[in-house]
Design a protein around this motif. Structure first.
Motif, short mmCIF file in Angstrom:
data_model
loop_
_atom_site.label_atom_id
_atom_site.label_comp_id
_atom_site.label_asym_id
_atom_site.label_seq_id
_atom_site.Cartn_x
_atom_site.Cartn_y
_atom_site.Cartn_z
N MET A 263 0.56 -0.77 -0.40
CA MET A 263 -0.09 0.24 0.38
C MET A 263 1.07 1.81 -0.74
N VAL A 264 1.10 2.30 -0.95
CA VAL A 264 1.31 3.35 -0.79
C VAL A 264 -0.11 4.51 -0.48
N GLY A 265 0.46 5.26 0.56
CA GLY A 265 -0.23 7.08 0.93
C GLY A 265 0.64 7.98 0.09
N LEU A 266 -0.65 8.73 -0.54
CA LEU A 266 0.03 9.89 -0.94
C LEU A 266 -0.67 11.07 -0.44
N LYS A 267 -0.26 12.06 0.09
CA LYS A 267 -0.91 13.35 0.58
C LYS A 267 0.08 14.70 -1.14
N PHE A 268 -0.73 15.21 -1.10
CA PHE A 268 -0.19 16.68 -1.98
C PHE A 268 -1.50 18.00 -2.24
N HIS A 269 -1.03 18.79 -2.48
CA HIS A 269 -1.67 19.92 -2.09
C HIS A 269 -1.93 20.80 -3.46
N HIS A 270 -2.86 21.19 -3.20
CA HIS A 270 -3.81 21.41 -4.77
C HIS A 270 -2.94 22.63 -5.17
N LEU A 271 -2.43 23.73 -4.60
CA LEU A 271 -1.53 24.66 -5.31
C LEU A 271 -1.06 23.68 -5.67
N VAL A 272 -0.06 23.22 -5.84
CA VAL A 272 1.51 23.16 -6.75
C VAL A 272 0.76 21.69 -7.38
N PHE A 273 0.13 21.16 -7.90
CA PHE A 273 -0.77 19.98 -8.42
C PHE A 273 -1.74 19.66 -8.93
N ASP A 274 -2.47 19.40 -9.50
CA ASP A 274 -3.93 18.80 -9.94
C ASP A 274 -3.33 18.04 -9.78
N GLY A 275 -4.83 16.64 -10.32
CA GLY A 275 -4.91 15.62 -10.12
C GLY A 275 -3.94 14.63 -11.41
N ILE A 276 -4.04 14.88 -12.61
CA ILE A 276 -3.25 14.72 -14.27
C ILE A 276 -1.70 15.07 -13.50
N GLY A 277 -1.20 16.21 -12.82
CA GLY A 277 -0.08 16.86 -12.74
C GLY A 277 0.89 15.91 -11.11
N VAL A 278 -0.01 15.24 -10.80
CA VAL A 278 0.73 14.51 -9.76
C VAL A 278 1.15 12.93 -10.25
N ALA A 279 -0.13 13.00 -10.90
CA ALA A 279 0.36 11.66 -11.30
C ALA A 279 0.92 10.83 -11.74
N GLN A 280 1.67 12.19 -13.32
CA GLN A 280 2.65 12.11 -13.66
C GLN A 280 3.94 12.08 -13.29
N PHE A 281 3.75 12.89 -12.00
CA PHE A 281 5.01 13.01 -10.75
C PHE A 281 5.60 11.69 -10.44
N LEU A 282 3.99 11.14 -9.95
CA LEU A 282 4.46 9.95 -9.29
C LEU A 282 5.07 8.87 -10.16
N LYS A 283 4.62 9.05 -11.48
CA LYS A 283 4.98 8.01 -12.51
C LYS A 283 6.45 8.17 -13.04
N VAL A 284 7.21 9.04 -12.67
CA VAL A 284 8.61 9.69 -13.15
C VAL A 284 8.80 9.15 -11.91
N ILE A 285 8.57 9.03 -10.68
CA ILE A 285 9.33 8.25 -9.24
C ILE A 285 9.42 6.86 -9.66
N SER A 286 8.21 6.45 -9.78
CA SER A 286 7.79 4.61 -10.26
C SER A 286 8.66 4.30 -11.26
#
Length: 269
Positions: free
Chosen positions: A1-24
C-alpha cells in the motif's frame, strides 16, 4: 500500500500522477524519465483578476458520511444503451454516472431551491503553447450546472445526461471567456452548500499506471474526509472488476440510506 498527500496549490490530479510515474520509473531503474517534467510554464496560462480574495473555506455545518457505491460494467452498458436509444446520441460513462448521482442525491436530500452539479475539467488541450505532457501544475476549470431541485427530480436520465454533455461542450467557450476576464462569477470559487455536488473523475489519470516494481495498483482510493464541501470521486473498480466506483463525502447520515435506495431504483428501472 502506498499513501500520498499533496497540496492542490502545487499539483492537479493529472500533474501529481505524472510526478508519481516519474518516481516509479526511477524506482524501476530508469536513469531518465520517459517524459521530461515542466516545472514552470506560467507564461502560457491566463491570469485574469481573481474575484475570490481568499482560498480559505469556512467549515461545513453538516456532517457528511463516507459513501461508496458500485456500478458494474453491465449496468453502465445497459443505461448507456437506454439513454442513447432515447436520444439517438452517444454519451460517456461519466455523463451517465454523474446524471444518476445528481438526480438520486437531489431526491435523497429532498432539496429545495437551486441545486448545482460541479465537475473538474482538464484544460491543457486548450492552451496551445503548453506542451502536451509533462506539466505538473494546476490546469483545470470547474464547470457548473445549476437548475431547480424540482426540475432535476422530474427530469429523465436522458435529459440530465444532455445537461452534462452540453456543459462539457461549453468548456472551450467558458474557458476563453474566463481567460479574457469576461466573466461574472468566479468559476473557481467552490461551493460549500449542501445542495451542491462536486464530482471529479480519476479513471483516466495515470495513478492506475504507476508501477514501483510490484505491478500496477489493484485499486485507488481518495481520502475526502477533510473536505468542507460535498464531493465524490469517480474511480475504476478494484481489479479484476471493470466497472465504476463512487467514493466520497456525498450525503449526511440522515440521507445515506435513501441515497442508496434512489440509486438502486434508478439503475434497475
Amino acid at each position: 500500500m502506498v499513501g500520498l498527500k499533496f497540496h492542490h496549490l502545487v499539483f492537479d490530479g493529472i500533474g501529481v500522477a505524472q510526478f508519481l510515474k516519474v518516481i516509479s520509473e526511477i524506482a524501476c531503474g530508469q536513469t531518465h524519465p520517459s517524459i521530461d517534467p515542466i516545472c514552470w510554464y506560467r507564461e502560457t496560462i491566463p491570469g485574469p483578476p481573481m474575484l475570490s480574495k481568499s482560498l480559505s473555506l469556512p467549515a461545513a455545518k453538516f456532517h457528511i458520511v463516507n459513501s461508496t457505491h458500485e456500478f458494474s460494467i453491465q449496468t453502465i452498458k445497459r443505461l448507456k444503451e437506454q439513454v442513447e436509444k432515447e436520444t439517438s446520441n452517444r454519451f460517456t460513462t461519466f455523463e451517465v454516472v454523474a446524471a444518476i448521482l445528481w438526480k438520486c442525491r437531489t431526491q435523497a436530500i429532498n432539496a429545495i431551491g437551486d441545486v448545482s452539479l460541479c465537475f473538474v475539467a482538464n484544460v491543457r488541450h486548450l492552451l496551445f503553447q503548453l506542451p502536451k505532457a509533462g506539466y505538473y501544475g494546476n490546469c483545470v476549470y470547474l464547470l457548473t450546472i445549476t437548475e431547480t431541485a424540482e426540475q432535476i427530480m422530474k427530469a429523465s436520465l436522458a435529459e440530465l445526461v444532455r445537461f452534462i454533455k452540453d456543459a462539457k461542450e461549453s468548456l472551450p467557450t467558458k474557458f476563453k471567456e474566463w481567460a479574457s476576464g469576461n466573466f461574472k462569477g468566479d468559476p473557481y470559487k467552490i461551493s460549500i452548500r449542501y445542495n451542491d455536488l462536486i464530482l471529479s473523475d480519476w479513471r483516466w489519470i495515470e495513478f492506475y499506471e504507476t508501477d514501483y516494481g510490484w505491478g500496477i495498483p489493484n485499486s485507488i482510493s481518495p481520502n475526502t474526509q477533510d473536505f468542507p464541501f460535498v464531493t465524490g470521486i469517480i474511480l475504476k473498480q478494484p481489479l479484476p472488476m471493470d466497472g465504476v466506483r463512487l467514493e466520497g463525502q456525498v450525503v449526511t447520515k440522515e440521507h445515506e440510506q435513501r441515497f442508496i435506495d434512489e440509486i438502486n431504483k434508478c439503475v434497475n428501472e
